[in-house]
Design a protein around this motif. Structure first.
Motif, PDB file in Angstrom:
ATOM      1  N   VAL A 179       9.557   4.080  13.617  1.00 38.89           N
ATOM      2  CA  VAL A 179      10.716   4.975  13.590  1.00 38.89           C
ATOM      3  C   VAL A 179      11.192   5.360  14.987  1.00 38.89           C
ATOM      4  O   VAL A 179      12.275   5.938  15.137  1.00 38.89           O
ATOM      5  N   CYS A 198      11.371  13.168  13.168  1.00 42.85           N
ATOM      6  CA  CYS A 198      11.062  12.045  12.271  1.00 42.85           C
ATOM      7  C   CYS A 198       9.887  12.313  11.333  1.00 42.85           C
ATOM      8  O   CYS A 198       9.790  11.673  10.287  1.00 42.85           O
ATOM      9  N   CYS A 217       4.148  18.608  13.903  1.00 45.66           N
ATOM     10  CA  CYS A 217       4.073  17.448  13.001  1.00 45.66           C
ATOM     11  C   CYS A 217       2.664  17.388  12.407  1.00 45.66           C
ATOM     12  O   CYS A 217       1.888  16.473  12.701  1.00 45.66           O
ATOM     13  N   ARG A 251       4.995   5.291   8.393  1.00 37.98           N
ATOM     14  CA  ARG A 251       5.982   5.408   9.460  1.00 37.98           C
ATOM     15  C   ARG A 251       5.256   5.752  10.761  1.00 37.98           C
ATOM     16  O   ARG A 251       4.418   6.645  10.793  1.00 37.98           O
ATOM     17  N   ALA A 252       5.622   5.051  11.836  1.00 37.71           N
ATOM     18  CA  ALA A 252       4.920   5.219  13.107  1.00 37.71           C
ATOM     19  C   ALA A 252       5.889   5.527  14.237  1.00 37.71           C
ATOM     20  O   ALA A 252       7.001   4.994  14.293  1.00 37.71           O
ATOM     21  N   LEU A 253       5.443   6.376  15.151  1.00 35.38           N
ATOM     22  CA  LEU A 253       6.175   6.702  16.372  1.00 35.38           C
ATOM     23  C   LEU A 253       5.230   6.440  17.527  1.00 35.38           C
ATOM     24  O   LEU A 253       4.040   6.770  17.457  1.00 35.38           O
ATOM     25  N   ALA A 273       8.987  13.352  17.203  1.00 29.99           N
ATOM     26  CA  ALA A 273       8.026  13.579  16.128  1.00 29.99           C
ATOM     27  C   ALA A 273       8.466  14.737  15.236  1.00 29.99           C
ATOM     28  O   ALA A 273       8.335  14.670  14.005  1.00 29.99           O
ATOM     29  N   GLY A 313       1.102  14.169  10.898  1.00 30.53           N
ATOM     30  CA  GLY A 313       0.975  12.986  11.747  1.00 30.53           C
ATOM     31  C   GLY A 313      -0.443  12.790  12.251  1.00 30.53           C
ATOM     32  O   GLY A 313      -1.076  13.734  12.743  1.00 30.53           O
ATOM     33  N   PRO A 324       6.583  11.404  11.525  1.00 32.44           N
ATOM     34  CA  PRO A 324       5.912  10.139  11.208  1.00 32.44           C
ATOM     35  C   PRO A 324       4.516  10.353  10.638  1.00 32.44           C
ATOM     36  O   PRO A 324       3.932  11.445  10.762  1.00 32.44           O
ATOM     37  N   ASP A 325       3.971   9.309  10.041  1.00 35.04           N
ATOM     38  CA  ASP A 325       2.615   9.359   9.498  1.00 35.04           C
ATOM     39  C   ASP A 325       1.564   9.150  10.585  1.00 35.04           C
ATOM     40  O   ASP A 325       0.461   9.702  10.503  1.00 35.04           O
ATOM     41  N   ILE A 381       1.063   8.612  15.001  1.00 35.32           N
ATOM     42  CA  ILE A 381       1.680   8.761  16.318  1.00 35.32           C
ATOM     43  C   ILE A 381       0.754   8.140  17.355  1.00 35.32           C
ATOM     44  O   ILE A 381      -0.405   8.542  17.477  1.00 35.32           O
TER      45      ILE A 381
END
Length: 234
Positions: free
Chosen positions: A55, A71, A98, A30-32, A68, A101, A73-74, A76
């Protein structure tokens, strides 16, 4: 623009295809991403959508930190120069909010000071925008595997080191936040509203950071912020 823009892949009507797509979606990292230029955000989305679940895509540093935290995310992707909160200080907050991340800076800045500061702030990767189309997916794969990535043209410098400790550096986190917002031309009352502090506290931090930097005017503060990538000079 503080709105988080979520992106979801279209799901076929067929039940079996739905199950397959759902499994693929769960398997993808998952990416932001954050960049204050709409065209850059759209370009990054197109580049990454086939391999990552996007995301969110936001346009300023404070929206990035908020998204972040929500969500988790994995990976960023963050620019250096963004409104409200620059990428360096956003990364410092992301390390706490996070922790899973992996942070990759995607920026036009290739100067040594910028790259060094990014890794001090907690980066796992650094990609210059001119090489993003060729290097970004490589960077994402590398950092998600637990490694570090720096655009090859920059690797002759010893960028990667331990992140800075809390409170290190010339200015405190709050002073850097005030510095950026002052340099963006925001009045003390608005800065106080953004940071959740009083106008008097804003003026206190402003005076302290001017003494710390040996500066005497807002114009000098703004010049310092531009030179250090906290605000755009355009």
């Amino acid at each position: 623009m503080n709105e988080v823009v979520a992106h979801h892949a279209a799901v076929p009507a067929d039940g079996e295809a739905k199950a397959v797509d759902a499994e693929v979606s769960r398997a993808r990292p998952r990416a932001l991403l954050a960049d204050d230029h709409t065209l850059v955000r759209e370009g990054l989305l197109r580049l990454l959508a086939g391999e990552l679940e996007i995301v969110g895509a936001v346009a300023d540093g404070r929206a990035l930190v908020s998204a972040a935290e929500q969500c988790q995310p994995d990976v960023i992707l963050v620019d250096v120069t963004m409104p409200l909160l620059n990428g360096f200080d956003a990364a410092r907050q992301l390390r706490r909010l996070c922790p899973r991340g992996r942070i990759i800076f995607v920026t036009v800045h290739a100067e040594p000071d910028y790259v060094h500061e990014a890794f001090r702030a907690g980066a796992h990767g650094y990609v210059v925008k001119t090489a993003a189309s060729a290097e970004l997916l490589l960077a994402v794969r590398e950092v998600l595997a637990g490694g570090m990535f720096v655009s090859p043209g920059l690797v002759h410098e010893p960028w990667v080191g331990a992140p800075e400790g809390e409170g290190e550096g010339e200015l405190s986190s709050r002073q850097r936040e005030v510095l950026q917002l002052v340099a963006e031309g925001r009045p003390a009352r608005e800065i106080g509203d953004i940071l959740g502090i009083s106008r008097k506290t804003v003026e206190f931090h402003k005076a302290r950071l001017m003494r710390a930097l040996g500066l005497r005017s807002v114009a000098e503060l703004t010049r310092y912020a531009v030179e250090h990538g906290l605000v755009s000079g355009r």
